[in-house]
Design an enzyme around this catalytic site. Structure first.
Site, PDB file in Angstrom:
ATOM      1  N   ARG A 258     -60.536  -8.801  57.498  1.00  0.00           N
ATOM      2  CA  ARG A 258     -61.942  -9.021  57.868  1.00  0.00           C
ATOM      3  C   ARG A 258     -62.143  -8.722  59.349  1.00  0.00           C
ATOM      4  NH1 ARG A 258     -64.233 -13.975  54.125  1.00  0.00           N
ATOM      5  NH2 ARG A 258     -62.922 -13.496  52.302  1.00  0.00           N
ATOM      6  N   GLU A 347     -63.984 -25.346  56.386  1.00  0.00           N
ATOM      7  CA  GLU A 347     -63.883 -24.695  55.081  1.00  0.00           C
ATOM      8  C   GLU A 347     -62.515 -24.060  54.865  1.00  0.00           C
ATOM      9  OE1 GLU A 347     -66.550 -21.279  54.260  1.00  0.00           O
ATOM     10  OE2 GLU A 347     -64.770 -20.623  53.146  1.00  0.00           O
ATOM     11  N   ARG A 388     -55.032 -20.083  57.364  1.00  0.00           N
ATOM     12  CA  ARG A 388     -55.993 -21.156  57.641  1.00  0.00           C
ATOM     13  C   ARG A 388     -55.529 -22.493  57.066  1.00  0.00           C
ATOM     14  NH1 ARG A 388     -62.472 -20.818  56.959  1.00  0.00           N
ATOM     15  NH2 ARG A 388     -62.188 -19.138  58.460  1.00  0.00           N
TER      16      ARG A 388
HETATM   17  N1  LIG Z   1     -61.098 -14.564  58.957  1.00  0.00           N
HETATM   18  C1  LIG Z   1     -60.429 -15.446  58.222  1.00  0.00           C
HETATM   19  N2  LIG Z   1     -59.239 -15.901  58.668  1.00  0.00           N
HETATM   20  C2  LIG Z   1     -58.517 -16.788  57.932  1.00  0.00           C
HETATM   21  N3  LIG Z   1     -58.919 -17.267  56.740  1.00  0.00           N
HETATM   22  C3  LIG Z   1     -60.102 -16.825  56.260  1.00  0.00           C
HETATM   23  C4  LIG Z   1     -60.912 -15.909  56.958  1.00  0.00           C
HETATM   24  N4  LIG Z   1     -62.036 -15.666  56.217  1.00  0.00           N
HETATM   25  C5  LIG Z   1     -61.915 -16.412  55.098  1.00  0.00           C
HETATM   26  N5  LIG Z   1     -60.763 -17.102  55.126  1.00  0.00           N
HETATM   27  C6  LIG Z   1     -60.261 -18.007  54.081  1.00  0.00           C
HETATM   28  O1  LIG Z   1     -60.563 -17.449  52.812  1.00  0.00           O
HETATM   29  C7  LIG Z   1     -61.300 -18.392  52.052  1.00  0.00           C
HETATM   30  C8  LIG Z   1     -62.213 -17.667  51.089  1.00  0.00           C
HETATM   31  O2  LIG Z   1     -63.071 -16.816  51.823  1.00  0.00           O
HETATM   32  S1  LIG Z   1     -64.567 -16.768  51.375  1.00  0.00           S
HETATM   33  O3  LIG Z   1     -65.139 -15.610  51.953  1.00  0.00           O
HETATM   34  O4  LIG Z   1     -65.147 -18.029  51.685  1.00  0.00           O
HETATM   35  N6  LIG Z   1     -64.577 -16.652  49.777  1.00  0.00           N
HETATM   36  C9  LIG Z   1     -63.937 -15.680  49.103  1.00  0.00           C
HETATM   37  O5  LIG Z   1     -63.348 -14.770  49.663  1.00  0.00           O
HETATM   38  C10 LIG Z   1     -63.963 -15.844  47.593  1.00  0.00           C
HETATM   39  N7  LIG Z   1     -63.432 -14.656  46.968  1.00  0.00           N
HETATM   40  C11 LIG Z   1     -63.163 -17.084  47.202  1.00  0.00           C
HETATM   41  O6  LIG Z   1     -61.842 -17.012  47.718  1.00  0.00           O
HETATM   42  C12 LIG Z   1     -62.019 -19.212  53.081  1.00  0.00           C
HETATM   43  O7  LIG Z   1     -62.424 -20.459  52.542  1.00  0.00           O
HETATM   44  C13 LIG Z   1     -60.940 -19.357  54.143  1.00  0.00           C
HETATM   45  O8  LIG Z   1     -59.991 -20.360  53.768  1.00  0.00           O
END
Ligand SMILES: Nc1ncnc2c1ncn2[C@@H]1O[C@H](COS(=O)(=O)NC(=O)[C@@H](N)CO)[C@@H](O)[C@H]1O
Length: 419
Positions: A258, A347, A388
Protein backbone atom coordinates in the site's frame (compact mmCIF):
# COMPACT_ATOMS: atom_id res chain seq x y z
CA UNK A 1 -22.40 -2.47 -8.63
CA UNK A 2 -26.19 -2.47 -8.41
CA UNK A 3 -28.48 -3.82 -11.13
CA UNK A 4 -30.16 -1.29 -13.41
CA UNK A 5 -33.54 -2.84 -12.60
CA UNK A 6 -32.92 -2.29 -8.88
CA UNK A 7 -31.95 1.34 -9.48
CA UNK A 8 -34.99 2.05 -11.68
CA UNK A 9 -37.33 0.55 -9.10
CA UNK A 10 -35.63 1.94 -5.96
CA UNK A 11 -34.45 5.44 -6.83
CA UNK A 12 -35.09 6.86 -3.34
CA UNK A 13 -33.18 4.01 -1.67
CA UNK A 14 -30.24 4.57 -4.03
CA UNK A 15 -30.34 8.35 -3.54
CA UNK A 16 -30.29 7.77 0.24
CA UNK A 17 -27.25 5.47 -0.05
CA UNK A 18 -25.46 8.04 -2.24
CA UNK A 19 -26.07 10.69 0.41
CA UNK A 20 -25.28 8.50 3.43
CA UNK A 21 -22.03 7.24 1.87
CA UNK A 22 -20.91 10.75 0.86
CA UNK A 23 -20.74 9.78 -2.80
CA UNK A 24 -20.83 12.57 -5.37
CA UNK A 25 -22.92 10.99 -8.09
CA UNK A 26 -25.82 12.42 -10.11
CA UNK A 27 -28.37 9.62 -10.17
CA UNK A 28 -30.58 11.68 -12.50
CA UNK A 29 -27.78 11.78 -15.06
CA UNK A 30 -27.31 8.03 -14.72
CA UNK A 31 -31.01 7.36 -15.24
CA UNK A 32 -31.12 9.76 -18.21
CA UNK A 33 -28.24 7.85 -19.80
CA UNK A 34 -30.06 4.58 -19.08
CA UNK A 35 -33.17 5.91 -20.86
CA UNK A 36 -31.13 7.23 -23.80
CA UNK A 37 -29.26 3.94 -24.18
CA UNK A 38 -32.47 1.92 -24.12
CA UNK A 39 -34.25 4.13 -26.67
CA UNK A 40 -31.20 4.22 -28.95
CA UNK A 41 -30.97 0.43 -28.83
CA UNK A 42 -34.65 0.33 -29.82
CA UNK A 43 -34.06 2.73 -32.73
CA UNK A 44 -31.07 0.77 -34.02
CA UNK A 45 -32.99 -2.50 -33.81
CA UNK A 46 -35.93 -0.98 -35.73
CA UNK A 47 -33.66 0.47 -38.41
CA UNK A 48 -31.88 -2.86 -38.70
CA UNK A 49 -35.23 -4.67 -38.99
CA UNK A 50 -36.43 -2.33 -41.73
CA UNK A 51 -33.15 -2.59 -43.63
CA UNK A 52 -33.26 -6.40 -43.41
CA UNK A 53 -36.87 -6.38 -44.61
CA UNK A 54 -35.81 -4.39 -47.67
CA UNK A 55 -32.88 -6.69 -48.32
CA UNK A 56 -35.20 -9.68 -48.09
CA UNK A 57 -37.66 -8.13 -50.57
CA UNK A 58 -34.83 -7.29 -52.96
CA UNK A 59 -34.73 -10.71 -54.65
CA UNK A 60 -38.44 -10.68 -55.58
CA UNK A 61 -38.70 -6.91 -56.20
CA UNK A 62 -39.39 -5.38 -59.62
CA UNK A 63 -35.92 -4.60 -61.12
CA UNK A 64 -37.09 -1.03 -61.67
CA UNK A 65 -37.63 -0.59 -57.94
CA UNK A 66 -34.27 -2.01 -56.94
CA UNK A 67 -32.26 1.28 -57.07
CA UNK A 68 -34.78 2.98 -54.77
CA UNK A 69 -34.84 -0.03 -52.44
CA UNK A 70 -31.07 -0.15 -52.42
CA UNK A 71 -30.86 3.54 -51.56
CA UNK A 72 -33.39 3.08 -48.73
CA UNK A 73 -31.49 0.13 -47.28
CA UNK A 74 -28.27 2.17 -47.43
CA UNK A 75 -29.94 5.12 -45.71
CA UNK A 76 -31.30 2.93 -42.90
CA UNK A 77 -27.85 1.38 -42.49
CA UNK A 78 -26.19 4.82 -42.32
CA UNK A 79 -28.68 6.09 -39.73
CA UNK A 80 -28.21 2.93 -37.63
CA UNK A 81 -24.42 3.39 -37.75
CA UNK A 82 -24.70 7.05 -36.70
CA UNK A 83 -26.89 6.14 -33.73
CA UNK A 84 -24.57 3.30 -32.78
CA UNK A 85 -21.64 5.72 -32.42
CA UNK A 86 -23.61 7.87 -29.99
CA UNK A 87 -24.98 4.72 -28.32
CA UNK A 88 -21.43 3.50 -27.67
CA UNK A 89 -20.51 6.83 -26.04
CA UNK A 90 -23.64 6.83 -23.86
CA UNK A 91 -23.12 3.19 -22.87
CA UNK A 92 -19.52 3.91 -21.83
CA UNK A 93 -20.65 6.92 -19.79
CA UNK A 94 -23.39 4.82 -18.17
CA UNK A 95 -20.93 2.02 -17.33
CA UNK A 96 -18.54 4.53 -15.75
CA UNK A 97 -21.30 5.92 -13.53
CA UNK A 98 -22.52 2.43 -12.62
CA UNK A 99 -19.06 1.66 -11.20
CA UNK A 100 -19.38 4.65 -8.87
CA UNK A 101 -22.71 3.57 -7.38
CA UNK A 102 -22.56 2.67 -3.69
CA UNK A 103 -23.99 -0.54 -2.31
CA UNK A 104 -27.02 -0.05 -0.07
CA UNK A 105 -25.84 -0.13 3.57
CA UNK A 106 -27.67 -2.32 6.06
CA UNK A 107 -30.37 -0.62 8.12
CA UNK A 108 -28.36 -0.95 11.34
CA UNK A 109 -25.37 1.03 10.11
CA UNK A 110 -24.88 4.29 12.01
CA UNK A 111 -25.46 7.09 9.50
CA UNK A 112 -22.52 9.50 9.49
CA UNK A 113 -19.80 11.06 7.37
CA UNK A 114 -16.77 9.05 8.54
CA UNK A 115 -15.26 6.99 11.36
CA UNK A 116 -16.34 9.59 13.92
CA UNK A 117 -19.85 8.12 13.56
CA UNK A 118 -18.67 4.54 14.16
CA UNK A 119 -20.14 2.80 17.20
CA UNK A 120 -18.44 0.43 19.65
CA UNK A 121 -20.70 -2.59 19.82
CA UNK A 122 -18.63 -4.80 22.15
CA UNK A 123 -15.45 -4.59 24.27
CA UNK A 124 -13.63 -7.81 25.15
CA UNK A 125 -10.65 -8.64 27.38
CA UNK A 126 -9.28 -6.93 30.47
CA UNK A 127 -6.83 -4.08 29.81
CA UNK A 128 -3.33 -4.83 31.19
CA UNK A 129 -2.28 -3.08 34.40
CA UNK A 130 1.44 -2.37 34.47
CA UNK A 131 3.30 -1.64 37.69
CA UNK A 132 5.93 0.02 35.50
CA UNK A 133 5.88 2.56 32.68
CA UNK A 134 5.01 0.37 29.62
CA UNK A 135 7.25 0.82 26.61
CA UNK A 136 5.94 1.41 23.09
CA UNK A 137 6.58 -1.27 20.52
CA UNK A 138 9.49 0.61 18.92
CA UNK A 139 11.37 0.70 22.25
CA UNK A 140 10.70 -3.04 22.71
CA UNK A 141 11.98 -3.73 19.18
CA UNK A 142 15.14 -1.70 19.76
CA UNK A 143 16.04 -3.10 23.17
CA UNK A 144 15.52 -6.69 22.00
CA UNK A 145 17.03 -6.18 18.55
CA UNK A 146 13.84 -7.53 17.01
CA UNK A 147 13.75 -5.21 13.99
CA UNK A 148 15.75 -3.02 11.65
CA UNK A 149 13.91 0.26 11.24
CA UNK A 150 16.70 2.70 10.39
CA UNK A 151 19.23 1.76 7.73
CA UNK A 152 16.64 -0.17 5.74
CA UNK A 153 14.84 3.09 4.88
CA UNK A 154 17.97 4.17 2.92
CA UNK A 155 17.54 1.01 0.87
CA UNK A 156 13.78 0.74 0.61
CA UNK A 157 12.37 4.13 1.51
CA UNK A 158 10.03 5.22 4.31
CA UNK A 159 7.61 2.90 6.10
CA UNK A 160 9.81 -0.15 5.49
CA UNK A 161 11.24 -2.52 8.11
CA UNK A 162 12.98 -5.82 8.71
CA UNK A 163 11.86 -8.16 11.48
CA UNK A 164 14.75 -9.92 13.15
CA UNK A 165 15.48 -13.03 15.20
CA UNK A 166 12.68 -14.33 17.40
CA UNK A 167 10.25 -11.67 16.18
CA UNK A 168 10.78 -12.75 12.55
CA UNK A 169 10.10 -16.29 13.72
CA UNK A 170 7.03 -15.16 15.68
CA UNK A 171 5.49 -13.62 12.53
CA UNK A 172 5.86 -16.96 10.73
CA UNK A 173 4.54 -18.86 13.74
CA UNK A 174 1.50 -16.56 13.97
CA UNK A 175 0.61 -17.07 10.32
CA UNK A 176 1.15 -20.84 10.57
CA UNK A 177 -1.00 -20.97 13.72
CA UNK A 178 -3.79 -18.87 12.17
CA UNK A 179 -3.77 -20.94 8.97
CA UNK A 180 -4.08 -24.13 10.99
CA UNK A 181 -7.03 -22.60 12.82
CA UNK A 182 -8.81 -21.59 9.61
CA UNK A 183 -8.10 -24.93 7.95
CA UNK A 184 -9.81 -26.44 10.98
CA UNK A 185 -12.81 -24.17 10.25
CA UNK A 186 -13.06 -25.58 6.71
CA UNK A 187 -11.20 -22.82 4.87
CA UNK A 188 -8.97 -23.80 1.95
CA UNK A 189 -5.50 -22.40 2.50
CA UNK A 190 -4.10 -20.52 -0.47
CA UNK A 191 -1.08 -18.37 -1.07
CA UNK A 192 -2.25 -15.48 -3.25
CA UNK A 193 -0.26 -13.20 -5.57
CA UNK A 194 -0.03 -9.49 -4.88
CA UNK A 195 0.37 -8.99 -8.65
CA UNK A 196 -3.01 -8.32 -10.24
CA UNK A 197 -4.53 -6.85 -13.39
CA UNK A 198 -6.46 -3.56 -13.17
CA UNK A 199 -9.79 -5.37 -13.77
CA UNK A 200 -9.30 -7.23 -10.47
CA UNK A 201 -9.11 -3.89 -8.64
CA UNK A 202 -12.30 -2.80 -10.41
CA UNK A 203 -14.01 -6.02 -9.34
CA UNK A 204 -13.39 -5.39 -5.63
CA UNK A 205 -14.25 -1.69 -5.88
CA UNK A 206 -10.71 -0.40 -5.24
CA UNK A 207 -10.82 1.08 -8.75
CA UNK A 208 -12.01 3.54 -9.88
CA UNK A 209 -11.19 5.86 -7.03
CA UNK A 210 -8.25 4.42 -5.10
CA UNK A 211 -5.64 4.09 -7.85
CA UNK A 212 -3.33 6.32 -5.82
CA UNK A 213 -3.09 3.69 -3.08
CA UNK A 214 -1.66 0.97 -5.33
CA UNK A 215 1.89 0.52 -6.64
CA UNK A 216 1.70 0.41 -10.42
CA UNK A 217 3.82 -1.76 -12.75
CA UNK A 218 3.03 -0.08 -16.09
CA UNK A 219 5.45 -2.17 -18.17
CA UNK A 220 3.34 -5.24 -17.47
CA UNK A 221 -0.16 -3.75 -17.02
CA UNK A 222 -0.10 -4.92 -13.40
CA UNK A 223 -0.54 -3.39 -9.96
CA UNK A 224 0.52 -4.65 -6.52
CA UNK A 225 -2.58 -5.45 -4.44
CA UNK A 226 -3.00 -4.13 -0.91
CA UNK A 227 -5.00 -7.22 0.07
CA UNK A 228 -5.43 -10.83 -1.00
CA UNK A 229 -9.12 -9.95 -1.43
CA UNK A 230 -8.28 -8.53 -4.87
CA UNK A 231 -6.96 -11.73 -6.45
CA UNK A 232 -9.49 -13.91 -4.62
CA UNK A 233 -12.49 -11.87 -5.84
CA UNK A 234 -11.57 -12.34 -9.51
CA UNK A 235 -10.24 -15.91 -9.28
CA UNK A 236 -13.60 -17.37 -10.39
CA UNK A 237 -14.68 -14.49 -12.63
CA UNK A 238 -16.73 -15.67 -15.60
CA UNK A 239 -17.36 -19.14 -14.14
CA UNK A 240 -20.84 -20.37 -13.24
CA UNK A 241 -20.33 -22.10 -9.90
CA UNK A 242 -22.49 -25.17 -9.20
CA UNK A 243 -24.61 -24.98 -6.04
CA UNK A 244 -22.74 -27.88 -4.43
CA UNK A 245 -19.50 -25.89 -4.74
CA UNK A 246 -20.82 -23.15 -2.40
CA UNK A 247 -19.81 -21.77 -0.01
CA UNK A 248 -16.24 -21.35 -1.22
CA UNK A 249 -14.03 -20.60 1.79
CA UNK A 250 -10.50 -19.31 1.17
CA UNK A 251 -7.84 -18.44 3.71
CA UNK A 252 -5.64 -16.39 1.42
CA UNK A 253 -2.10 -15.58 2.58
CA UNK A 254 -0.38 -12.83 0.63
CA UNK A 255 2.10 -10.00 0.78
CA UNK A 256 0.15 -6.72 0.69
CA UNK A 257 1.45 -3.44 -0.73
CA UNK A 258 0.00 0.00 0.00
CA UNK A 259 1.35 3.41 -0.93
CA UNK A 260 -0.48 4.96 2.03
CA UNK A 261 -0.69 8.07 -0.15
CA UNK A 262 -3.23 9.72 2.08
CA UNK A 263 -1.52 8.88 5.38
CA UNK A 264 1.33 11.40 5.46
CA UNK A 265 2.37 11.99 9.06
CA UNK A 266 0.20 9.21 10.50
CA UNK A 267 1.81 6.29 12.37
CA UNK A 268 5.21 7.14 10.97
CA UNK A 269 7.08 5.30 13.74
CA UNK A 270 7.35 1.55 13.75
CA UNK A 271 5.12 -1.17 12.41
CA UNK A 272 1.55 0.12 12.49
CA UNK A 273 1.37 1.52 8.96
CA UNK A 274 3.94 0.21 6.44
CA UNK A 275 4.15 -0.15 2.68
CA UNK A 276 4.54 -3.94 2.64
CA UNK A 277 2.91 -6.33 5.08
CA UNK A 278 1.52 -9.86 5.20
CA UNK A 279 -2.08 -10.79 5.68
CA UNK A 280 -4.07 -13.97 6.08
CA UNK A 281 -7.45 -13.14 4.56
CA UNK A 282 -10.71 -14.92 5.26
CA UNK A 283 -12.70 -14.92 2.01
CA UNK A 284 -16.21 -16.33 1.40
CA UNK A 285 -18.25 -16.79 -1.77
CA UNK A 286 -21.79 -17.88 -0.84
CA UNK A 287 -25.31 -18.02 -2.29
CA UNK A 288 -27.08 -14.67 -2.69
CA UNK A 289 -29.27 -15.14 0.37
CA UNK A 290 -29.08 -12.28 2.88
CA UNK A 291 -29.53 -14.60 5.88
CA UNK A 292 -26.77 -16.93 4.65
CA UNK A 293 -24.26 -14.11 4.11
CA UNK A 294 -25.23 -12.53 7.43
CA UNK A 295 -24.42 -15.87 9.09
CA UNK A 296 -21.03 -15.92 7.36
CA UNK A 297 -20.39 -12.34 8.45
CA UNK A 298 -20.86 -13.45 12.04
CA UNK A 299 -18.58 -16.44 11.59
CA UNK A 300 -15.78 -14.43 9.98
CA UNK A 301 -15.98 -11.98 12.86
CA UNK A 302 -15.98 -14.82 15.41
CA UNK A 303 -12.94 -16.43 13.78
CA UNK A 304 -10.96 -13.20 14.14
CA UNK A 305 -12.18 -12.65 17.70
CA UNK A 306 -11.15 -16.20 18.58
CA UNK A 307 -7.63 -15.53 17.36
CA UNK A 308 -7.43 -12.29 19.36
CA UNK A 309 -8.78 -14.02 22.49
CA UNK A 310 -6.11 -16.71 22.20
CA UNK A 311 -3.48 -14.03 21.66
CA UNK A 312 -4.81 -12.52 24.89
CA UNK A 313 -5.18 -9.11 23.22
CA UNK A 314 -8.02 -6.90 24.52
CA UNK A 315 -10.16 -5.58 21.67
CA UNK A 316 -13.40 -3.90 20.74
CA UNK A 317 -15.79 -4.53 17.88
CA UNK A 318 -16.88 -1.52 15.86
CA UNK A 319 -20.02 -1.04 13.76
CA UNK A 320 -18.83 1.04 10.81
CA UNK A 321 -20.87 4.08 9.81
CA UNK A 322 -22.24 4.58 6.32
CA UNK A 323 -19.50 7.14 5.63
CA UNK A 324 -16.67 4.94 6.92
CA UNK A 325 -17.61 1.52 5.51
CA UNK A 326 -16.72 2.31 1.90
CA UNK A 327 -18.56 2.20 -1.41
CA UNK A 328 -19.24 -1.50 -1.85
CA UNK A 329 -20.07 -2.56 1.69
CA UNK A 330 -23.48 -3.67 2.89
CA UNK A 331 -22.02 -4.02 6.39
CA UNK A 332 -18.58 -3.58 7.93
CA UNK A 333 -17.36 -4.41 11.43
CA UNK A 334 -13.81 -3.44 12.33
CA UNK A 335 -12.00 -4.99 15.27
CA UNK A 336 -9.67 -2.67 17.15
CA UNK A 337 -6.94 -4.02 19.41
CA UNK A 338 -5.70 -2.29 22.55
CA UNK A 339 -2.34 -0.50 22.17
CA UNK A 340 -1.12 0.44 25.69
CA UNK A 341 1.45 3.03 24.57
CA UNK A 342 -1.23 4.92 22.68
CA UNK A 343 -3.83 4.39 25.38
CA UNK A 344 -6.34 3.50 22.71
CA UNK A 345 -7.67 0.78 20.44
CA UNK A 346 -6.32 0.60 16.87
CA UNK A 347 -7.87 -1.24 13.92
CA UNK A 348 -6.34 -4.67 13.31
CA UNK A 349 -9.22 -6.41 11.45
CA UNK A 350 -11.96 -5.40 9.05
CA UNK A 351 -14.96 -7.68 8.35
CA UNK A 352 -17.21 -6.89 5.39
CA UNK A 353 -20.28 -8.22 3.63
CA UNK A 354 -20.74 -6.91 0.10
CA UNK A 355 -23.80 -8.86 -1.03
CA UNK A 356 -23.61 -9.09 -4.86
CA UNK A 357 -21.99 -5.67 -5.38
CA UNK A 358 -18.54 -7.16 -6.06
CA UNK A 359 -20.01 -10.24 -7.78
CA UNK A 360 -21.71 -8.05 -10.42
CA UNK A 361 -18.39 -6.27 -11.07
CA UNK A 362 -16.42 -9.52 -11.11
CA UNK A 363 -19.09 -11.49 -13.02
CA UNK A 364 -19.17 -14.08 -10.22
CA UNK A 365 -22.25 -16.30 -10.63
CA UNK A 366 -23.74 -19.59 -9.48
CA UNK A 367 -26.53 -21.92 -10.66
CA UNK A 368 -29.22 -22.41 -8.04
CA UNK A 369 -31.39 -25.46 -7.41
CA UNK A 370 -33.85 -24.37 -10.13
CA UNK A 371 -30.96 -24.10 -12.61
CA UNK A 372 -31.29 -20.28 -12.51
CA UNK A 373 -28.00 -18.39 -12.86
CA UNK A 374 -27.55 -15.68 -10.19
CA UNK A 375 -24.77 -13.48 -8.80
CA UNK A 376 -23.19 -14.70 -5.57
CA UNK A 377 -22.52 -12.84 -2.32
CA UNK A 378 -18.92 -12.15 -1.28
CA UNK A 379 -17.48 -11.45 2.17
CA UNK A 380 -14.02 -10.90 3.56
CA UNK A 381 -12.33 -10.39 6.91
CA UNK A 382 -8.79 -10.14 8.14
CA UNK A 383 -7.61 -13.20 10.03
CA UNK A 384 -4.23 -11.71 10.92
CA UNK A 385 -2.23 -8.88 9.38
CA UNK A 386 1.41 -8.58 10.37
CA UNK A 387 3.38 -6.58 11.45
CA UNK A 388 0.47 -4.47 12.75
CA UNK A 389 -0.81 -7.29 14.98
CA UNK A 390 2.66 -7.49 16.57
CA UNK A 391 2.19 -4.01 18.06
CA UNK A 392 -0.64 -4.92 20.48
CA UNK A 393 0.85 -8.39 20.94
CA UNK A 394 4.23 -7.09 22.13
CA UNK A 395 2.93 -4.12 24.11
CA UNK A 396 0.19 -5.94 26.03
CA UNK A 397 2.49 -8.79 27.07
CA UNK A 398 5.63 -6.83 27.95
CA UNK A 399 7.44 -7.11 31.30
CA UNK A 400 9.28 -4.37 33.17
CA UNK A 401 12.63 -5.69 31.90
CA UNK A 402 11.50 -5.46 28.26
CA UNK A 403 10.92 -9.17 27.82
CA UNK A 404 7.61 -10.25 26.28
CA UNK A 405 5.62 -13.13 27.68
CA UNK A 406 4.03 -15.18 24.91
CA UNK A 407 0.31 -16.01 25.01
CA UNK A 408 -0.21 -19.65 25.95
CA UNK A 409 -1.46 -20.49 22.46
CA UNK A 410 1.96 -19.67 20.99
CA UNK A 411 4.29 -21.03 23.67
CA UNK A 412 4.39 -24.53 22.16
CA UNK A 413 5.08 -23.23 18.67
CA UNK A 414 7.75 -20.84 19.89
CA UNK A 415 9.33 -23.32 22.28
CA UNK A 416 9.06 -21.32 25.43
CA UNK A 417 7.11 -18.90 27.64
CA UNK A 418 8.93 -15.81 26.42
CA UNK A 419 9.63 -14.34 23.02
N1 LIG B 1 -0.38 0.10 5.70
C1 LIG B 1 -0.63 -0.92 6.51
N2 LIG B 1 0.37 -1.39 7.29
C2 LIG B 1 0.16 -2.45 8.13
N3 LIG B 1 -1.02 -3.09 8.24
C3 LIG B 1 -2.04 -2.64 7.46
C4 LIG B 1 -1.91 -1.56 6.58
N4 LIG B 1 -3.11 -1.36 5.95
C5 LIG B 1 -3.95 -2.30 6.44
N5 LIG B 1 -3.31 -3.06 7.34
C6 LIG B 1 -3.88 -4.20 8.08
O1 LIG B 1 -4.72 -4.93 7.20
C7 LIG B 1 -6.01 -5.04 7.78
C8 LIG B 1 -7.06 -5.13 6.69
O2 LIG B 1 -6.95 -3.99 5.86
S1 LIG B 1 -8.29 -3.33 5.40
O3 LIG B 1 -7.99 -2.48 4.31
O4 LIG B 1 -8.90 -2.75 6.55
N6 LIG B 1 -9.27 -4.51 4.94
C9 LIG B 1 -8.94 -5.41 4.00
O5 LIG B 1 -7.89 -5.36 3.38
C10 LIG B 1 -9.95 -6.53 3.81
N7 LIG B 1 -9.61 -7.31 2.65
C11 LIG B 1 -10.00 -7.38 5.08
O6 LIG B 1 -8.71 -7.87 5.39
C12 LIG B 1 -6.13 -3.81 8.64
O7 LIG B 1 -7.14 -3.98 9.62
C13 LIG B 1 -4.74 -3.74 9.23
O8 LIG B 1 -4.59 -4.68 10.31
Amino acid sequence: MLSLNFIRENQQVVERAIADKNVSLDLGALLALDTAVRSMKGEVDELRRQRNAISDSFKTADPADRPTLGAKAKEFGARAAAIETELAENSAALDALMLRLPNIPWAGAPVGPDESANVVVRTEGRLPEFDFEPRDHVALLEMNDWAELGRITQVSGSRTYCLKGRLALLEQALMFWAQQRLAGEGFSLMTVPALARPHAFVATGHFPGHEEEAYEIPKDDLYLAGTGEIALTSLHSGEILEADKLPILYAGYSPCFRREAGSAGRDVRGLLRVHQFYKLEQYVICEDDDAVSAEWHGRLLANAEGLLRDLEIPYQVIEASTGDMGLGKFRMNDIESWVPSLGKYRETHSCSTLHDWQARRANLRWRDGDRKVRFVHTLNNTALASPRILVPLLENHQLADGRVRLPKALQGLMGGEYL
